[in-house]
Scaffold this active site. Sequence first.
Site, PDB file in Angstrom:
ATOM      1  N   ASP A 139       0.839  -1.191   0.000  1.00  0.00           N
ATOM      2  CA  ASP A 139       0.000   0.000   0.000  1.00  0.00           C
ATOM      3  C   ASP A 139       0.881   1.250   0.000  1.00  0.00           C
ATOM      4  O   ASP A 139       1.840   1.349   0.774  1.00  0.00           O
ATOM      5  CB  ASP A 139      -0.890  -0.025   1.248  1.00  0.00           C
ATOM      6  N   GLU A 145       1.742  -0.474  -5.037  1.00  0.00           N
ATOM      7  CA  GLU A 145       0.786   0.571  -5.378  1.00  0.00           C
ATOM      8  C   GLU A 145       1.629   1.832  -5.551  1.00  0.00           C
ATOM      9  O   GLU A 145       2.111   2.396  -4.566  1.00  0.00           O
ATOM     10  CB  GLU A 145      -0.256   0.774  -4.279  1.00  0.00           C
TER      11      GLU A 145
END
Length: 713
Positions: free
Chosen positions: A352, A388
């Site tokens: 993330d 990401e």
Amino acid sequence: MTNDTPVTDFQVWPGEAYPLGSTYDGAGTNFALFSDVADKVELCLISEAGEETRIPLEEVDAHIWHCYLPGIMPGQRYAYRVHGPYDPANGHRCDPSKLLVDPYAKAFDGEFDGHRSLFSYDIDDPARRNEEDSLGHTMTSVVINPFFDWAGDRLPRHAYNETVIYEAHVKGMTMNHPEIPENLRGTYAGLAHPAIIDYLKDLGVTAIELMPVHQFLQDDRLRDIGLRNYWGYNTFGFLAPHQDYAASTKPGGAVSEFKAMVRAFHDADIEVILDVVYNHTAEGNHMGPTICFRGIDNAAYYRLVEGDRQHYMDYTGTGNSLNVRHPHTLQLIMDSLRYWVTEMHVDGFRFDLASTLAREFHDVDRLSAFFDLVQQDPVVSQAKLIAEPWDVGEGGYQVGNFPPQWTEWNGKYRDTIRDFWRGEPATLGEFASRITGSSDLYANNGRRPTASINFITAHDGFTLNDLVSYNHKHNMANGEDNNDGESHNRSWNCGAEGWTDDERILGLRARQRRNFLTTLLLSQGTPMISHGDEMGRTQRGNNNVYCQDNQLSWVDWTQLTTNSELHDFTRFLINLRAEHPVFRRRRFLRGGPLGAESDDRDIAWLTHEGRVMTPEDWDFDFGKSLAVFLNGAGIAEPDERGHRIVDDSFLLCINAHYEELDFQVPGADYAADWEVIIDTSELTGRPDKPREVAAGDTLRVPARCTFVLQERH
């Protein structure tokens, strides 16, 4: 009850400085905690009744405070109190009145209840210090039993070009499933139930990517308005599976249950990938609680504002950013990754806001210390590594800027495919680049098309059903207004906002769903499906269900019957991809013209009139149609045993225009005879009866429709 005096009825041995955390060896437990700033550290053993026994740690090696306690067994609850400077202006926030969980704990017990004692300042007067004891209001760490019978577990190790990822939520996947016993719903054991595993196996996916399962806490703000953190991007226990997802209620029981789940997926030849959050912690900004890192060594674990060290650098939008420039913070991240691979047997990670981990000073650097460590680590470097490529720092979108062994969520793929099918102008050239693996993003540093994790939808944003049903977000349940003007989701409602009984609109929406899935699963790269999209899951226009731990976000398995044609079509597409290597190339396509003397060329781009595309065709402002010839005889790369790969050839006729178009099937230099195997205008996505087409024929393709033709032999 608290015992503040030194312990006399425990044997306290010096122990070892490594490994960090609590380590049970069959006879006792070693405890080790890093703190550079501490003057004194106390290990606190917590009884089932909540009574505390403090043990001063006398041994310190290289800023590691440690001891060994004979007879301390799995299930023992513990925490720390760290004595040292409380000087926020200079970045120090030690506070021995706060019971601190172990950053290396492998299990936790209890909960943070939001009590004022969790904060080192008076919540009514933040300028005043608050030294109220947090015992009884905080979670505790738990000693675990590390021994587990893996029964010969073997990692599937699917190559990226053979991988189809299914993004899912442990709780959301299982809460409504009628075949899962109620006591297992919402848990790791529920996800490991044959009803789920058989479903995924039958669908054809090869990897399940789990939204955060590291231990996280519930936000006080959400709790105050009756909501919960559903997604889990608020972690602090980087080596512990989230306890609320365990059917087992005994302390530490989540660990063995998680391992059993991984073993079950591996038995079905399905990989397990974890969505991990190392960019920040749940402690938030300077107004957050003191539960762990802040009280242990604030300046080591967090990036602080230069010249204003009472405040935190925030590249994440959550209040803080982990200090990946500090060696002990880097060690924590690497130890965590290595633990999940070696001890929990997971197959990979999706990071993330991965750009945050690469910020050496202010800029994202793909040669950063974090990437160097990953590259050199013999364990972590062999796992699937998915970035990401985004954070909220300057120039935060870093697509294509990661090292060679990394893959990336390709947000440009998502945006381009959405724009193409909703009718936005000037997307044809980029559309072609995206469906062939985005070489403009990944080829410059030696990566392959599989570096592109292709997706149309993910947990963040509309579901596939809602993408074609709403122009605007409808997030009133989150306490937000809905006046967001033009859609930021690149969505199109096909003529009505939300629910409608208009058969024409409903038919168009269904066709668009099939177009999106066909594009996704037949593109070069690594496809990812968001859970429930294959059965028409809806969030009723909510594009951000991070706080909706309820029926709005959970998979409604009755949709499997309602939308059985969509599910069957998705399964057909996944199987088509698996059977035909022409759709999952390991290397980028070379292109070039085709003809009798150049049949080794692997792709040709054609207009709907059947001629090779020219620069003028690519530059046309509103190009919404093209044909793509994929030559099964032109695959250059060999198979895993070095043999030449020969496949069928395919012709994709793509019409995103609002009117039907006649496609001229190319001549016999391409293929003599074809069969239409996909027609997205049909409810099933396939022709209702066999349909053969000869070279040179004209094929009428309906508006907003995809035809896929397979070469006949």
